[in-house]
Design a protein around this motif. Structure first.
Motif, PDB file in Angstrom:
ATOM      1  N   ASN A  75     -34.150   0.015 -65.803  1.00 13.10           N
ATOM      2  CA  ASN A  75     -35.091   0.916 -66.453  1.00 13.10           C
ATOM      3  C   ASN A  75     -35.833   0.260 -67.622  1.00 13.10           C
ATOM      4  O   ASN A  75     -36.040   0.884 -68.659  1.00 13.10           O
ATOM      5  CB  ASN A  75     -34.354   2.182 -66.930  1.00 13.10           C
ATOM      6  CG  ASN A  75     -34.055   3.130 -65.778  1.00 13.10           C
ATOM      7  OD1 ASN A  75     -34.665   3.017 -64.708  1.00 13.10           O
ATOM      8  ND2 ASN A  75     -33.140   4.047 -65.986  1.00 13.10           N
ATOM      9  N   ARG A  89     -39.627   4.548 -62.620  1.00  9.50           N
ATOM     10  CA  ARG A  89     -39.778   3.117 -62.940  1.00  9.50           C
ATOM     11  C   ARG A  89     -41.127   2.569 -62.514  1.00  9.50           C
ATOM     12  O   ARG A  89     -41.585   2.847 -61.391  1.00  9.50           O
ATOM     13  CB  ARG A  89     -38.723   2.300 -62.187  1.00  9.50           C
ATOM     14  CG  ARG A  89     -37.434   2.200 -62.922  1.00  9.50           C
ATOM     15  CD  ARG A  89     -36.465   1.287 -62.187  1.00  9.50           C
ATOM     16  NE  ARG A  89     -35.124   1.726 -62.541  1.00  9.50           N
ATOM     17  CZ  ARG A  89     -34.023   1.419 -61.904  1.00  9.50           C
ATOM     18  NH1 ARG A  89     -34.088   0.626 -60.833  1.00  9.50           N
ATOM     19  NH2 ARG A  89     -32.866   1.871 -62.308  1.00  9.50           N
ATOM     20  N   THR A 125     -36.347   7.561 -60.085  1.00 11.75           N
ATOM     21  CA  THR A 125     -35.043   6.890 -59.948  1.00 11.75           C
ATOM     22  C   THR A 125     -33.956   7.808 -59.376  1.00 11.75           C
ATOM     23  O   THR A 125     -32.815   7.365 -59.216  1.00 11.75           O
ATOM     24  CB  THR A 125     -34.561   6.327 -61.299  1.00 11.75           C
ATOM     25  OG1 THR A 125     -34.521   7.398 -62.251  1.00 11.75           O
ATOM     26  CG2 THR A 125     -35.491   5.227 -61.785  1.00 11.75           C
TER      27      THR A 125
END
Ligand code: B30
Ligand code: ZN
Length: 239
Positions: A75, A89, A125
């Motif tokens: 991240n 991301r 994510t």
């Protein structure tokens, strides 16, 4: 890499639906953003963009734009807040531009076209990778930034330097603007424009669509025009 689709008369946006029927789907992008039709939503959070220039991997002419790819195994470079839940991301950024300053952006604002539009592409994510996320309704978030030609310096690869000072935005549920046109994108289009120099715009326009050995064709007008809104609501983070 080469594609079966492009931006010419034979392979351009008007033909994409033959191979990608979702081109006529309910949440296609880009759109014309009409500010007077957008609803201010006070519940929208402020947009949190955190970019680490060290995650930039390389630059690539992908045959329809040029893109800068980022390592996305942690991240380090992320988007959160705004209209989205969780952490997205950064995967890559790329541009769409015109052959002249009177066109080039994909989104338009009350019909106004800008010379260039930057897309910062992020994936949710909660999915294992970009490929999985790209087919989910909440899989991707793309930040769109309008660029206009002005005397200015256009510095390095830190994506933060590509952003305006304020992060006021419009947001709506849309799609990838190129095949496969997947309806997986939360669009976040910034209200404020960023300036690039005419010399920089000239460099964009000197890139080629073609590979070595082919008759050279300048990479220009690599934008899809606005698509029908089909009842979607555009929300604004600002009054
Ligand atoms: S955009 O921001 O809506 N213009 C993709 C990502 C963002 C947008 C459009 C498409 C995308 O990931 N497409 C699939 C991957 N591509 C990327 C590539 O490297 O070159 C492969 C492809 O189209 O089939 Cu081209
Ligand atoms: Zn794009």
């Amino acid at each position: 890499m080469s594609h079966a689709w492009g931006y010419g008369t034979q392979d351009g946006p008007e033909t994409w639906a033959e191979s990608f029927p979702v081109a006529n789907g309910p949440r296609q992008s880009p759109i014309d953003i009409v500010p007077t039709q957008a609803q201010h939503d006070p519940s929208l959070k402020h947009l949190k963009l955190k970019y680490d220039p060290a995650t930039a991997k390389g630059i690539l002419n992908n045959g329809h734009s040029f893109q800068v790819d980022f390592t996305d195994d942690d991240n380090s470079s992320t988007l959160a807040g705004g209209p989205v839940t969780g952490i997205y991301r950064l995967r890559q950024f790329h541009f769409h531009w015109g052959s002249s300053d009177d066109k080039g952006s994909e989104h338009t604002v009350a019909g106004t076209k800008f010379p260039c539009e930057l897309h910062l592409v992020h994936w949710n994510t909660k999915y294992p990778n970009f490929g999985e996320a790209a087919s989910k309704p909440d899989g991707l978030a793309v930040v769109g930034v309008f660029l206009k030609g002005r005397q200015t310096t256009f510095s390095n690869f830190d994506p933060k330097t590509l952003l305006p000072a304020a992060l006021d935005f419009w947001t709506y549920e849309g799609s990838l603007t190129t095949p496969p046109l997947l309806e997986s994108v939360t669009w976040i289009v910034l209200k404020d424009q960023v300036s690039v120099s005419p010399a920089q715009m000239a460099k964009f326009r000197s890139l080629l669509f073609t590979s070595e050995g082919e008759a050279p064709s300048c990479m220009v007008d690599n934008f899809r025009p606005p698509q029908p809104l089909k009842g979607r609501k555009v929300r604004a983070s600002f009054k």
